[in-house]
Every structure is written in C-alpha cells, then in structure tokens.
Design an enzyme around this catalytic site. Sequence first.
Site, mmCIF file in Angstrom:
data_model
loop_
_atom_site.group_PDB
_atom_site.id
_atom_site.type_symbol
_atom_site.label_atom_id
_atom_site.label_comp_id
_atom_site.label_asym_id
_atom_site.label_seq_id
_atom_site.Cartn_x
_atom_site.Cartn_y
_atom_site.Cartn_z
ATOM 1 N N LYS A 1 0.846 -1.085 -0.005
ATOM 2 C CA LYS A 1 0.092 -0.070 0.005
ATOM 3 C C LYS A 1 0.892 1.402 -0.073
ATOM 4 O O LYS A 1 0.583 2.171 -0.862
ATOM 5 C CB LYS A 1 -0.774 0.094 1.165
ATOM 6 C CG LYS A 1 -1.929 -1.387 1.282
ATOM 7 C CD LYS A 1 -2.673 -1.033 2.496
ATOM 8 C CE LYS A 1 -2.107 -1.115 3.927
ATOM 9 N NZ LYS A 1 -1.405 -2.274 4.327
ATOM 10 N N ARG B 1 -9.314 0.854 9.322
ATOM 11 C CA ARG B 1 -8.626 -0.312 9.562
ATOM 12 C C ARG B 1 -9.728 -1.025 10.320
ATOM 13 O O ARG B 1 -9.760 -2.281 10.786
ATOM 14 C CB ARG B 1 -7.413 -0.414 10.340
ATOM 15 C CG ARG B 1 -6.187 -0.397 9.678
ATOM 16 C CD ARG B 1 -5.180 -0.601 10.654
ATOM 17 N NE ARG B 1 -4.033 -1.227 10.158
ATOM 18 C CZ ARG B 1 -2.844 -0.530 9.598
ATOM 19 N NH1 ARG B 1 -2.931 0.547 9.180
ATOM 20 N NH2 ARG B 1 -1.571 -1.267 9.529
ATOM 21 N N ARG C 1 12.523 -5.611 5.175
ATOM 22 C CA ARG C 1 12.350 -4.211 4.607
ATOM 23 C C ARG C 1 13.042 -3.290 5.442
ATOM 24 O O ARG C 1 13.070 -3.217 6.705
ATOM 25 C CB ARG C 1 11.025 -3.803 4.127
ATOM 26 C CG ARG C 1 10.092 -3.649 5.311
ATOM 27 C CD ARG C 1 8.586 -3.276 4.710
ATOM 28 N NE ARG C 1 7.673 -3.139 5.801
ATOM 29 C CZ ARG C 1 6.115 -2.825 5.771
ATOM 30 N NH1 ARG C 1 5.783 -2.893 4.300
ATOM 31 N NH2 ARG C 1 5.624 -2.666 6.628
ATOM 32 N N ARG D 1 11.488 -0.841 11.224
ATOM 33 C CA ARG D 1 10.534 -0.689 11.941
ATOM 34 C C ARG D 1 10.544 -1.882 12.751
ATOM 35 O O ARG D 1 10.757 -3.023 12.619
ATOM 36 C CB ARG D 1 9.140 -0.557 11.096
ATOM 37 C CG ARG D 1 8.972 0.671 10.371
ATOM 38 C CD ARG D 1 7.765 0.372 9.683
ATOM 39 N NE ARG D 1 6.541 -0.301 10.009
ATOM 40 C CZ ARG D 1 5.100 -0.250 9.421
ATOM 41 N NH1 ARG D 1 5.014 0.172 8.130
ATOM 42 N NH2 ARG D 1 4.404 -1.036 9.892
ATOM 43 N N ARG E 1 -0.206 -8.542 13.708
ATOM 44 C CA ARG E 1 -0.706 -7.731 12.550
ATOM 45 C C ARG E 1 -1.682 -8.405 11.523
ATOM 46 O O ARG E 1 -2.670 -7.725 11.187
ATOM 47 C CB ARG E 1 0.467 -6.943 11.971
ATOM 48 C CG ARG E 1 1.467 -6.218 12.967
ATOM 49 C CD ARG E 1 2.755 -5.658 12.351
ATOM 50 N NE ARG E 1 2.476 -4.584 11.308
ATOM 51 C CZ ARG E 1 3.509 -4.255 10.276
ATOM 52 N NH1 ARG E 1 4.730 -4.891 10.382
ATOM 53 N NH2 ARG E 1 3.373 -3.598 9.292
HETATM 54 P P1 AMP Z 1 1.119 0.652 9.066
HETATM 55 O O1 AMP Z 1 2.280 1.638 8.836
HETATM 56 O O2 AMP Z 1 -0.101 0.925 8.375
HETATM 57 O O3 AMP Z 1 1.471 -0.726 8.981
HETATM 58 O O4 AMP Z 1 0.757 0.944 10.637
HETATM 59 C C1 AMP Z 1 1.394 0.550 11.527
HETATM 60 C C2 AMP Z 1 0.649 0.329 12.983
HETATM 61 O O5 AMP Z 1 0.221 1.672 13.246
HETATM 62 C C3 AMP Z 1 -0.407 -0.553 12.885
HETATM 63 O O6 AMP Z 1 -0.034 -2.003 13.112
HETATM 64 C C4 AMP Z 1 -1.345 -0.008 14.172
HETATM 65 O O7 AMP Z 1 -0.698 -0.465 15.215
HETATM 66 C C5 AMP Z 1 -1.160 1.318 13.832
HETATM 67 N N1 AMP Z 1 -2.104 2.025 12.849
HETATM 68 C C6 AMP Z 1 -2.001 2.623 11.741
HETATM 69 N N2 AMP Z 1 -3.105 2.787 11.363
HETATM 70 C C7 AMP Z 1 -3.951 2.740 12.011
HETATM 71 C C8 AMP Z 1 -5.476 2.600 12.193
HETATM 72 N N3 AMP Z 1 -6.200 3.278 11.059
HETATM 73 N N4 AMP Z 1 -6.141 2.273 13.084
HETATM 74 C C9 AMP Z 1 -5.472 1.646 14.172
HETATM 75 N N5 AMP Z 1 -4.198 1.490 14.139
HETATM 76 C C10 AMP Z 1 -3.455 1.992 13.010
#
Ligand code: AMP
Length: 218
Positions: A13, A88, A127, A161, A172
């Site tokens: 994404k 989400r 990554r 990360r 996740r």
């Molecule tokens: P991402 O970078 O999109 O993989 O997000 C990393 C982490 O941020 C996720 O595993 C969640 O802990 C948190 N996170 C990001 N976006 C959301 C969301 N819309 N709702 C809840 N947690 C989020």
Amino acid sequence: MNLILLGPPGAGKGTQAKRIETSFGLIQLSTGDMLRAAIKRDEPLGREAKSLMDAGKLVPDSLMINLIASRMNQSDCAKGAILDGFPRTVPQAEALDVMLTSMGKKLDAVIVLEVDEPALIERVSGRFTCVQCGAGYHDHFSQPRQAGVCDSCGGTDFSRRPDDNAETMKTRLAAYRQQTAPIIPYYVEKGILQTVDGMAPMASVEQEIAAIISKYMK
Ligand code: AMP
C-alpha cells in the site's frame, strides 16, 4: 478524488501510494507514518500508540479518527487523498463517511491489494528505509545499488520498523483478518470496491491502480 488502498501489512500500500501520488496530484495519507512521526516527536499520541504498534495491535478508533479528520481538513488534500492504513475497522470506515460528507467530499474508490499471506512475512521482515529521504529497500528484493548508500539521496543511515518482524507480523495479520477485512463487504455493498493482484510485479500493480484512478480523474 479520494481513494483507499486496502490490504494486509506488506501488501504494498505504502509503496504504491508513493508511486502514484505525484502522477495524479493526490496526497498519500499514511496513518502509520503519522503515528511514527508522533512517536519521534514524543507527542502524547505517539506515547499512547507506541506499545500497541510495537505489539502489532491497532490503536483505538477514537484517536485514529481524530488524527485523520484534522489531516484531511488541510488545504493540500483539496485535490484528493490516497488513504493508506485508514480505515482499519468498521467504525473507522463509518466515521470516514460522516467526515467526508461534512467536508463536502466523497469516497470514490477502494482498491484492495490481494496477496498471499505467506509472502507477506518475507516481504515485511526484510524491509528497511533510508532515514534521510524515506526511500524503501529490501534485503532480498531491492538492495541499494551501492551497499549502504541510498540510491535516491546518498544517505548512509537506514532504519527498520520495530514491528517488521515475523513474530509481530502474526499479530498484525490477525488484526487485519479480524478487524480490517470486515470493511471489505462494507465497501462491496457501496459498489466502490476494486481488486488488484498485489503479487504481480510492482510496476504492473502501479499500472493497474493508475488505470483505475484515471477513470475517475478524466
Ligand atoms: P502501518 O504503517 O499502516 O503498517 O501501521 C503501523 C501500525 O500503526 C499498525 O500496526 C497499528 O498499530 C497502527 N495503525 C496505523 N493505522 C491505524 C489505524 N487506522 N487504526 C488503528 N491502528 C493503526
């Protein structure tokens, strides 16, 4: 236009949002990036989110809805946004509808990147990104041309990360299956969901997404 890129962690994404935002004048809004920035700046939101993120769990809906609402109100989102990582959960999807309506905007499309789960752990565990410019790399699939030097900016500092590891990925992925996947039928019902094969080479995924967006931006 406003669109959502949806898919499990590691589906591509963020990579795709970055590739298409400039070509269409849209803005990538990554809630994960916003949270990581809040952690870096040691803001209250970052302190609240950090342990949940490190554990691979979702941050509470109320925090996420406020975060995206204040971001979408900014003038750089006028032409449209690519939402990456939001919504989400079903309550987030519902809140997004209310938010967009109150801003006189609408959600045009939801693009789901379909990927095989076993591939995701490998994709995510390898990554890393350039600290200076954010360019993304991978241990197996896309190393910098010169080891240890960023192709884009020449930076030599890279970071990984804390949640990009096989163990946290299991949580996740479970969060995706249990809390995020239920928003797919929500958008099918609205007739705005499209699917793209996220296992195809990056350039073809980009082309397919661009073709979908082009239809809306004529
Ligand atoms: P991402 O970078 O999109 O993989 O997000 C990393 C982490 O941020 C996720 O595993 C969640 O802990 C948190 N996170 C990001 N976006 C959301 C969301 N819309 N709702 C809840 N947690 C989020």
